[in-house]
Design an enzyme around this catalytic site. Structure first.
Site, short mmCIF file in Angstrom:
data_model
loop_
_atom_site.label_atom_id
_atom_site.label_comp_id
_atom_site.label_asym_id
_atom_site.label_seq_id
_atom_site.Cartn_x
_atom_site.Cartn_y
_atom_site.Cartn_z
N HIS A 42 0.82 -1.22 0.00
CA HIS A 42 0.00 0.00 0.00
C HIS A 42 0.85 1.27 0.00
O HIS A 42 0.34 2.34 -0.32
CB HIS A 42 -1.03 -0.02 1.14
CG HIS A 42 -0.48 0.30 2.49
ND1 HIS A 42 0.12 -0.63 3.29
CD2 HIS A 42 -0.45 1.46 3.20
CE1 HIS A 42 0.49 -0.07 4.43
NE2 HIS A 42 0.16 1.20 4.40
N GLU A 51 7.04 4.81 13.16
CA GLU A 51 5.67 4.84 13.67
C GLU A 51 5.71 5.12 15.16
O GLU A 51 6.59 4.62 15.86
CB GLU A 51 4.99 3.50 13.45
CG GLU A 51 4.82 3.11 12.01
CD GLU A 51 4.10 1.78 11.90
OE1 GLU A 51 2.87 1.79 11.78
OE2 GLU A 51 4.77 0.73 11.94
N ASP A 57 7.75 -7.07 8.31
CA ASP A 57 6.52 -6.28 8.27
C ASP A 57 6.69 -4.98 7.48
O ASP A 57 5.78 -4.56 6.78
CB ASP A 57 6.09 -5.96 9.72
CG ASP A 57 4.71 -5.35 9.80
OD1 ASP A 57 3.79 -5.89 9.17
OD2 ASP A 57 4.55 -4.31 10.49
N HIS A 82 7.58 -2.26 2.19
CA HIS A 82 7.41 -0.81 2.04
C HIS A 82 8.75 -0.08 1.88
O HIS A 82 8.95 0.73 0.99
CB HIS A 82 6.69 -0.23 3.26
CG HIS A 82 5.41 -0.92 3.61
ND1 HIS A 82 4.55 -1.42 2.66
CD2 HIS A 82 4.83 -1.21 4.80
CE1 HIS A 82 3.50 -1.97 3.26
NE2 HIS A 82 3.65 -1.86 4.56
P1 NDP Z 1 -7.98 -10.45 10.02
O1 NDP Z 1 -7.10 -11.12 11.02
O2 NDP Z 1 -8.98 -9.47 10.51
O3 NDP Z 1 -8.65 -11.63 9.17
C1 NDP Z 1 -9.55 -11.38 8.09
C2 NDP Z 1 -10.57 -12.50 8.08
O4 NDP Z 1 -9.94 -13.72 7.73
C3 NDP Z 1 -11.24 -12.76 9.41
O5 NDP Z 1 -12.32 -11.89 9.61
C4 NDP Z 1 -11.65 -14.20 9.30
O6 NDP Z 1 -12.89 -14.31 8.60
C5 NDP Z 1 -10.58 -14.80 8.42
N1 NDP Z 1 -9.57 -15.46 9.26
C6 NDP Z 1 -8.97 -15.02 10.38
N2 NDP Z 1 -8.07 -15.89 10.85
C7 NDP Z 1 -8.10 -16.94 10.02
C8 NDP Z 1 -7.41 -18.16 9.96
N3 NDP Z 1 -6.49 -18.50 10.87
N4 NDP Z 1 -7.67 -19.00 8.94
C9 NDP Z 1 -8.58 -18.67 8.02
N5 NDP Z 1 -9.28 -17.51 8.03
C10 NDP Z 1 -9.04 -16.66 9.00
O7 NDP Z 1 -7.03 -9.79 8.93
P2 NDP Z 1 -6.98 -8.30 8.43
O8 NDP Z 1 -8.31 -7.92 7.88
O9 NDP Z 1 -6.36 -7.44 9.46
O10 NDP Z 1 -5.90 -8.41 7.26
C11 NDP Z 1 -6.17 -9.12 6.09
C12 NDP Z 1 -4.92 -9.24 5.25
O11 NDP Z 1 -4.42 -7.95 4.98
C13 NDP Z 1 -3.77 -9.98 5.97
O12 NDP Z 1 -3.04 -10.69 5.02
C14 NDP Z 1 -2.92 -8.85 6.53
O13 NDP Z 1 -1.58 -9.23 6.68
C15 NDP Z 1 -3.09 -7.80 5.45
N6 NDP Z 1 -2.89 -6.43 5.95
C16 NDP Z 1 -3.69 -5.95 6.95
C17 NDP Z 1 -3.51 -4.67 7.42
C18 NDP Z 1 -4.39 -4.11 8.48
O14 NDP Z 1 -4.18 -2.94 8.82
N7 NDP Z 1 -5.33 -4.85 9.00
C19 NDP Z 1 -2.45 -3.77 6.87
C20 NDP Z 1 -1.70 -4.37 5.79
C21 NDP Z 1 -1.94 -5.66 5.36
P3 NDP Z 1 -13.82 -15.61 8.72
O15 NDP Z 1 -13.56 -16.22 10.08
O16 NDP Z 1 -15.19 -15.09 8.57
O17 NDP Z 1 -13.40 -16.47 7.61
C1 BG6 Z 2 1.42 -2.36 7.44
C2 BG6 Z 2 2.10 -3.01 8.61
O1 BG6 Z 2 1.81 -2.97 6.24
O2 BG6 Z 2 1.79 -1.00 7.40
C3 BG6 Z 2 1.76 -2.32 9.90
O3 BG6 Z 2 1.68 -4.37 8.68
C4 BG6 Z 2 2.07 -0.84 9.81
O4 BG6 Z 2 2.47 -2.88 10.99
C5 BG6 Z 2 1.42 -0.26 8.57
O5 BG6 Z 2 1.56 -0.20 10.96
C6 BG6 Z 2 1.89 1.18 8.37
O6 BG6 Z 2 1.16 1.74 7.32
P1 BG6 Z 2 0.96 3.32 7.25
O7 BG6 Z 2 0.24 3.52 5.96
O8 BG6 Z 2 0.15 3.70 8.46
O9 BG6 Z 2 2.32 3.92 7.30
#
Ligand code: NDP
Ligand code: BG6
Length: 514
Positions: A204, A242, A261, A266
């Site tokens: 991103h 951060e 991470d 990034h």
């Molecule tokens: P979550 O941990 O909130 O998981 C998303 C969904 O995936 C859950 O709501 C669940 O839905 C399903 N899930 C959770 N754990 C598992 C598991 N062990 N096995 C299978 N399904 C699972 O993730 P995020 O929304 O935070 O992030 C999603 C992706 O984006 C990840 O790859 C993360 O690394 C990436 N990312 C996230 C950021 C953020 O700020 N959140 C920033 C940058 C990247 P259900 O149980 O309904 O299937």
């Molecule tokens: C995500 C990392 O990719 O970027 C986080 O998983 C981090 O740990 C985030 O906080 C930082 O993004 P930004 O846009 O807030 O600088």
């Protein structure tokens, strides 16, 4: 199915003609009940709607294991917009998006629910009377990326529409693997189902305005590029700091750490965009070719001299006491994970040989500040070199990525007065002053680009592998050493003192960022 002029059918009425139009699209978000969907993806889609940038025929399907009714998912997204949207709710626009949102319950390794998903998409297309491009956004934890991709393949949904040639695309979230081996495996799974042009690997940071502006600053101005090399540049410093800690993501973060991470993705992208050669054109492959070349030219890191890793202990941020990493929720007592990493990179090519690129990223640092500082060589100390009278600084160009986006030039100037004394001064250009402060969020740009098929701001498979190749030996060594060699820094500081030594070895000093 018939082909229809996009603009005449566009339901968001005006504005689209100013922009590149996206074809009719159905987006499926896997892991749609998660944090990213609510905080970033759906607010980004709503904001694209506000800007008349969604295609005329648009449908969003949330997918996940937990059974959620369509209307309940829509209510969850209402709340997400209320809390996380960059701009406030426009009911008319949101209602148009909202009525095209549904939810599909299913596991990530269940072929039958992928087949029923395919049927659902066919039904939507039938109702519209035309084919749509299918965009699959994998926003689950990485453990299930592979099974989602395989099921997209076996259900036939990865195929391009035969008649209209409308694409099927996959957007893959980070982390893209955890080392070179797993990244290669993931690339192999993806490429067994999708052709590379169908694949959009997200970083991103590439969607941030200032990161995109880096190419414009470098290649649309003639005054910087002639100086952008080993003849004139003394060092480059890239900081991604951060002030936040790991928050509720301790479980994930402890399996990752700063190197995986932030640095592998990034920060390495910032290095690549700063150091790359001018691409032959702005098409995605030309830019990505140049980025890969730079990453490949980085010399293997000397594990004992080029790197520092550390984690935060308790400290004070903006007047508030904050706890140390080991006291955060879900951190095991034998954790060997770093929350800060700094390194000195040597890019062994014609342009950069001998110019150190210092890179650092950490959590719970003094403030949120991401910037690229190009520090130029000092002028010969012939005329203005005498003690206190002449305070001459190295010229520095600072590209501030966030939060105060802009560019600053540090130069030396005469202090007004009857004697000649000098002082460094700053020339600022701030985005908010020049263009106003309502900059699109990174995910808006990235989702739009994926819809219209522009992969410039996405990572190619070989790019991510080149970056893992550089860093995997470091990760291996750090994993073997556990906490041995882990430095500490107080939360709210600029990192451990060892990181200062990394620069002092070459008579350099970290800039005070932000
Ligand atoms: P979550 O941990 O909130 O998981 C998303 C969904 O995936 C859950 O709501 C669940 O839905 C399903 N899930 C959770 N754990 C598992 C598991 N062990 N096995 C299978 N399904 C699972 O993730 P995020 O929304 O935070 O992030 C999603 C992706 O984006 C990840 O790859 C993360 O690394 C990436 N990312 C996230 C950021 C953020 O700020 N959140 C920033 C940058 C990247 P259900 O149980 O309904 O299937
Ligand atoms: C995500 C990392 O990719 O970027 C986080 O998983 C981090 O740990 C985030 O906080 C930082 O993004 P930004 O846009 O807030 O600088």
């Amino acid at each position: 199915m018939s082909s229809v002029n996009e603009e005449t059918r566009h339901p968001f009425l005006e504005g689209l003609s100013k922009h590149r139009g996206a074809p009719p699209t159905v987006i499926v978000i896997f892991g749609a009940s998660g944090d990213l969907t609510a905080r970033k993806l759906v607010p980004a889609i709503f904001n694209l709607g506000l800007d008349n940038l969604l295609p005329g025929e648009f449908h969003l399907i949330g997918y996940g294991r937990r059974p959620i009714k369509d209307e309940d998912f829509r209510k969850m997204m209402d709340e997400a917009i209320g809390v996380h949207s960059r701009r406030s709710l426009n009911k008319e626009v949101w209602e148009r998006v909202r009525q095209n949102i549904s939810y599909h319950t299913g596991g990530y390794d269940e072929p039958e629910t992928f087949e029923s998903l395919a049927k659902k998409i066919n039904k939507i297309e039938k109702k519209l009377g035309r084919e749509m491009q299918r965009m699959f956004y994998i926003s689950t934890p990485p453990s299930v990326f592979g099974s989602v991709i395989k099921n997209l393949g076996s259900s036939g949904m990865a195929q391009v529409h035969v008649q209209t040639k409308l694409a099927s695309k996959v957007i893959v979230e980070k982390p893209f693997g955890r080392d070179l081996g797993s990244a290669r495996e993931l690339n192999a799974v993806i490429n067994s189902v999708f052709e590379e042009p169908q694949v959009y690997r997200i970083d991103h940071y590439l969607g941030k305005e200032t990161v995109q502006d880096l190419l414009v600053q470098r290649f649309a101005n003639s005054i910087f590029e002639p100086l952008w090399n080993r003849e004139y540049v003394d060092c480059v410093q890239i900081t991604v700091a951060e002030s936040l800690g790991v928050g509720s993501r301790g479980g994930y973060y402890d399996t990752s750490g700063a190197l995986r991470d932030m640095i592998q993705n990034h920060t390495m992208q910032l290095v690549a965009l700063t150091a790359m050669e001018p691409p032959v054109s702005l098409d995605p492959e030309s830019i990505r070719d140049e980025k890969v070349k730079v990453i490949k030219a980085i010399q293997p890191l000397k594990l004992d001299t080029d790197l520092v890793r550390a984690r935060y202990i308790n400290g004070i941020i903006r007047g508030d006491p904050v706890k140390g990493y080991m006291d955060e929720a879900d951190i095991p007592s034998d954790s060997g994970t770093e929350t800060y990493a700094a390194m000195r990179l040597a890019i062994n090519n014609w342009r950069w040989q001998g110019v150190p690129f210092y890179v650092r990223s950490g959590k719970r640092m003094a403030r949120r500040a991401s910037e690229i500082a190009i520090q130029f060589k000092r002028p010969p100390g012939i005329l203005f070199s005498e003690g206190d009278k002449y305070n001459v600084a190295a010229n520095t160009m600072v590209i501030s990525i966030q939060p105060d986006e802009g560019v600053t030039l540090v130069m030396n100037s005469k202090i007004p007065g009857l004697e000649t004394r000098t002082q460094p001064v700053k020339m600022h250009y701030r985005y908010s002053t020049t263009f106003g402060s309502n900059t699109p969020e990174a995910y808006e740009r990235l989702i739009l680009d994926a819809m219209i098929g522009d992969s410039t701001l996405f990572i190619r498979g070989d790019e991510t592998e080149a970056s893992w190749k550089l860093l995997t030996p470091v990760l291996k060594q750090w994993e073997t050493s556990g906490s041995v060699g882990m430095e500490e820094y107080a939360a709210g500081s600029w990192g451990p003192s060892q990181s200062d030594h990394l620069l002092a070895q070459r008579q350099h000093k970290w800039r005070r960022s932000g």
